[in-house]
Design a protein around this motif. Structure first.
Motif, PDB file in Angstrom:
ATOM      1  N   GLU A 164     118.775  38.156 133.987  1.00 19.75           N
ATOM      2  CA  GLU A 164     120.225  38.217 133.834  1.00 19.75           C
ATOM      3  C   GLU A 164     120.728  39.549 134.361  1.00 19.75           C
ATOM      4  O   GLU A 164     120.076  40.583 134.206  1.00 19.75           O
ATOM      5  N   GLU A 200     126.083  41.807 132.638  1.00 27.67           N
ATOM      6  CA  GLU A 200     126.456  40.781 131.674  1.00 27.67           C
ATOM      7  C   GLU A 200     125.830  40.984 130.295  1.00 27.67           C
ATOM      8  O   GLU A 200     126.172  40.275 129.354  1.00 27.67           O
ATOM      9  N   THR A 251     118.346  27.477 130.026  1.00 31.74           N
ATOM     10  CA  THR A 251     119.304  28.117 130.925  1.00 31.74           C
ATOM     11  C   THR A 251     120.106  27.132 131.766  1.00 31.74           C
ATOM     12  O   THR A 251     120.853  27.549 132.651  1.00 31.74           O
ATOM     13  N   SER A 257     122.667  25.228 131.044  1.00 25.82           N
ATOM     14  CA  SER A 257     124.102  25.395 130.839  1.00 25.82           C
ATOM     15  C   SER A 257     124.489  26.846 131.052  1.00 25.82           C
ATOM     16  O   SER A 257     123.792  27.759 130.604  1.00 25.82           O
ATOM     17  N   GLN A 258     125.599  27.085 131.736  1.00 27.35           N
ATOM     18  CA  GLN A 258     126.097  28.437 131.929  1.00 27.35           C
ATOM     19  C   GLN A 258     126.844  28.954 130.705  1.00 27.35           C
ATOM     20  O   GLN A 258     127.032  30.158 130.551  1.00 27.35           O
ATOM     21  N   ARG A 259     127.244  28.041 129.823  1.00 31.70           N
ATOM     22  CA  ARG A 259     128.006  28.462 128.649  1.00 31.70           C
ATOM     23  C   ARG A 259     127.117  28.740 127.452  1.00 31.70           C
ATOM     24  O   ARG A 259     127.406  29.630 126.653  1.00 31.70           O
ATOM     25  N   ARG A 297     123.077  29.418 126.387  1.00 35.01           N
ATOM     26  CA  ARG A 297     121.697  29.641 126.796  1.00 35.01           C
ATOM     27  C   ARG A 297     120.927  30.222 125.613  1.00 35.01           C
ATOM     28  O   ARG A 297     121.516  30.793 124.691  1.00 35.01           O
ATOM     29  N   ASN A 331     129.018  31.626 125.866  1.00 34.74           N
ATOM     30  CA  ASN A 331     130.123  32.128 126.671  1.00 34.74           C
ATOM     31  C   ASN A 331     131.308  31.178 126.517  1.00 34.74           C
ATOM     32  O   ASN A 331     131.512  30.280 127.349  1.00 34.74           O
ATOM     33  N   LYS A 361     131.382  36.972 125.819  1.00 38.91           N
ATOM     34  CA  LYS A 361     129.999  36.576 125.580  1.00 38.91           C
ATOM     35  C   LYS A 361     129.633  36.958 124.148  1.00 38.91           C
ATOM     36  O   LYS A 361     129.848  38.092 123.705  1.00 38.91           O
TER      37      LYS A 361
END
Length: 704
Positions: free
Chosen positions: A51, A55, A346, A348-350, A352, A412, A418
């Motif tokens: 990552e 972020e 991982t 899903s981007q929203r 994890r 997220n 986040k």
């Protein structure tokens, strides 16, 4: 055949040099790449998920291998010199090849965690800094603060993870260097012929470094073979690593009252003739990574064995009374087994997360004796090993087991926000025996076990964003615990050992701001922390011999900041400043038999102010130049705060030339020849290691 370089190297080299290509015709200079300290770096230390550092709601620096080579950093001190709030003292009780890092104002040999390729370096005991080799490093990830979820009962104030280049990314290179005090060495790295899906690489280096201190030097040989088999959706990795280390230790400088003694010469050595800190270290590491429909599965299994042979001594009395020095000899064998397996979700981007388990086993056996002897106050007349009269043979056996189940999640809810948190269930067990050697360390056997939770929660929020510029805030809470350290010096206090101390625990709070500015040319970071600590393990002299004990409660607080900026003509600069306040809150101990409450006193050797700065010119080809300075402010040499030490600044510089396939460099370190006390010995009472003397080195390297 084209060189396969990591992303950081490609950014610096720009067009990517071809191994065997001719020097190309001059071309218009591209815009210089940003220095490694603020490239779009990827970390795995904080989350185990690759990552971007931008972020992660934490204070993390990523120093790439190219940055290390641009600056000529060849040891941990040089590598972390520009990390905010971090100070690394050279040498220490671990020998001239070792170092003593400081995070958050705490300078203890076991307060931070050293990790190499995902494996705790030093295992269940103390960080093995003297055996750390910086050849073929891809990047170093520096996380300030604890890591209570991913690494559990092994980290309090920081994690330093050294990630070495994968076999296919190793650069074919040979180098030679030499310098002051009969220093010299060489290194060779090469990719080996690939077979089907297997790739492998071999690196080897040898170092002999001398010092101005009498009878002080170290020799280190290191060999690393890395291999990997890459499939369509998985990778199997296997490493073999061997280190041969021979150290002739220096002596710390004795304090008399408020100041360092003027009776003992600056570079005198009070060790017996033939004193040594020798180690043979063997490391096996296997890993398996597999891509899954929802993310990835990662597993690592490693085994380490270290055999140490020590003979050393310390001046106990600044007088000509016989005897006036104490010493010990010991043989110490340690073995570590580490296993970790985890699933990373991982897809899903929203949302994890990571779900995993790990196990760390350590076994240590030490056998040796203490002795007394006489040495002249100028360091001459030290007896040889065959002239010493050893005392009673003693043995220590210690077995540790750390196991944990951990879960970590990121959410997220919006592009700006986040939220993350994690929990770990820790179970630790320790068994220790101390006694006469013929009893095998079984006398006075003690056991201790703990099962408890640790965890963290954090948030990050983008306050403002426009183009590539943005301002982001973060805040975090962490709850950590760690079994107390053990020191295998066989010279503890009254000869009966201190037993197993209470575990250390801490709660910490962090908050900060991170800004990317001027289209990516600049980065600013400011963070603050507050940590309440219980049962800190500190060294204490008992009957003139070293021992460890728990130190009640402490509070650590501070602010750390950094500024990085890219300039024209391949120049970049970086500056850092940190304010730390580390104090005892409730610690009742004895000095000369008198009970003393240290509440409100600052921890010894912890400076209020730390600062560093550097300007670097590092083009893909052409003139190389660096100038770095590090400032350590006023501090106290002792717990009672009656012995102040002034602040000092150390300057390093280098000048050289980089061609398509070669590099020539000259280095000057500690140009002002400052010899200030930089760390306190935990083996010699009221004694301090000084900054190493000014030195000059030259380096020549060739890529092929």
């Amino acid at each position: 055949m084209s060189m396969r370089l990591p992303l950081a190297a490609a950014l610096v080299v720009a067009c990517g040099a071809l191994a065997g290509a001719e020097e190309p015709a001059p071309q218009p200079s591209p815009s210089p790449a940003p220095p490694a300290h603020w490239q779009e770096s990827v970390q795995v230390t904080a989350t185990r998920i690759p990552e971007s550092v931008r972020e992660v709601p934490a204070a993390i620096d990523v120093v790439t291998g190219e940055d290390l080579r641009d600056r000529g950093a060849s040891d941990l001190r040089g590598a972390l010199a520009l990390s905010a709030g971090v100070e690394v003292a050279p040498g220490g009780d671990g020998g001239p090849a070792s170092s003593v890092p400081e995070f958050w104002g705490l300078k203890e040999f076991d307060a931070f965690l050293m990790v190499v390729d995902g494996v705790p370096w030093g295992g269940a005991f103390n960080p093995a800094l003297a055996s750390l080799d910086m050849t073929n490093v891809d990047r170093i990830e520096v996380q300030r603060g604890a890591s209570p979820v991913m690494y559990g009962a092994t980290s309090f104030v920081g994690v330093v993870q050294v990630v070495r280049r994968a076999p296919g990314q190793v650069v074919n290179e040979a180098s030679l260097y030499g310098g002051s005090y009969d220093t010299g060495g060489g290194a060779l790295s090469a990719r080996l012929a690939a077979r089907e899906r297997w790739s492998s690489a071999l690196s080897a280096d040898f170092t002999r470094q001398g010092f101005k201190d009498d009878r002080t030097s170290f020799q280190r040989g290191h060999v690393l073979w890395r291999s990997a088999r890459t499939g369509s959706s998985d990778v199997f990795r296997f490493d073999v690593d061997g280190t041969w280390l021979r150290q002739d230790p220096a002596s710390p400088h004795v304090r008399q009252g408020k100041t360092l003694s003027t009776v003992t010469p600056l570079d005198a050595n009070y060790n017996p003739e033939g004193a040594h800190l020798d180690e043979d270290r063997f490391f096996l590491n296997a890993g398996y990574d597999r891509q899954l429909s929802f993310g990835a599965w990662n597993t690592v299994l490693s085994y380490t064995h270290s055999g140490q042979d020590q003979l050393r001594g310390f001046l106990a009395d600044v007088s000509t009374t016989v005897p006036n020095a104490n010493g010990f000899e010991a043989e110490i064998d340690t073995s570590d087994l580490y296993f970790d397996t985890h699933l990373a979700f991982t897809r899903s981007q929203r949302v994890r997360g990571v779900l995993g388990a790990d196990y760390l086993h350590g076994q240590a056996d030490a056998e040796g004796s203490v002795f007394s002897y006489f040495v002249n106050l100028d360091g001459t007349g030290a007896p040889g090993e065959d002239q010493l009269v050893p005392g009673e043979e003693r043995a220590i056996s210690d077995q540790r087991n750390f196991a944990g189940f951990y879960a970590f999640g990121e959410w997220n809810p919006t592009a700006r926000l986040k939220l993350e948190g994690g929990l770990r269930l820790n179970h630790t067990e320790e068994e220790r025996g101390e006694g006469e050697a013929d009893q095998g360390g079984d006398a006075g056997e003690a056991q201790q076990g703990h099962t408890r939770l640790s965890g963290s929660a954090a948030l990050g929020f983008t306050l403002w964003e426009r183009g590539g510029d943005r301002l982001r805030a973060f805040a975090a809470y962490k709850n950590t615990f760690k079994p107390a350290a053990i020191d295998f010096n066989l010279a503890e206090g009254d000869g009966e050992g201190e037993g197993i101390l209470e575990p250390e625990t801490a709660q910490s709070y962090e908050a900060g701001l991170q800004a990317d500015l001027a289209g990516g040319r600049g980065r600013v970071e400011v963070s603050a922390f507050l940590m309440d600590f219980d049962n800190l393990v500190v060294s204490q002299a008992v009957n003139g011999l070293p021992a460890l004990e728990n130190a009640g409660t402490e509070r650590f607080k501070g602010v750390e900041s950094s500024l990085s900026w890219r300039l024209p003509a391949s120049f970049w600069l970086r500056g850092t400043y940190a304010w730390h306040d580390a104090r005892f809150r409730d610690y009742l101990t004895e000095f000369d038999g008198v009970p003393t409450q240290l509440s409100g006193k600052r921890l010894e050797m912890s400076a209020h102010h730390l600062a560093s700065g550097a300007i670097v010119r590092a083009p893909a080809r052409g003139l190389l130049a660096t100038l770095e300075g590090r400032y350590v402010g006023e501090r106290f040499l002792n717990k009672r705060n009656t012995a102040p030490a002034e602040g000092y600044t150390v300057f390093d510089a280098s000048l050289g030339w980089r061609g398509a396939r070669y590099e020539l460099r000259a280095f000057g370190r500690n140009l002002g020849d400052r010899r200030d006390p930089v760390s306190e010995s935990e083996l010699g009472d009221a004694q301090y290691y000084r900054m190493t003397a000014r030195r000059f080195d030259v380096l020549a390297s060739l890529r092929f």
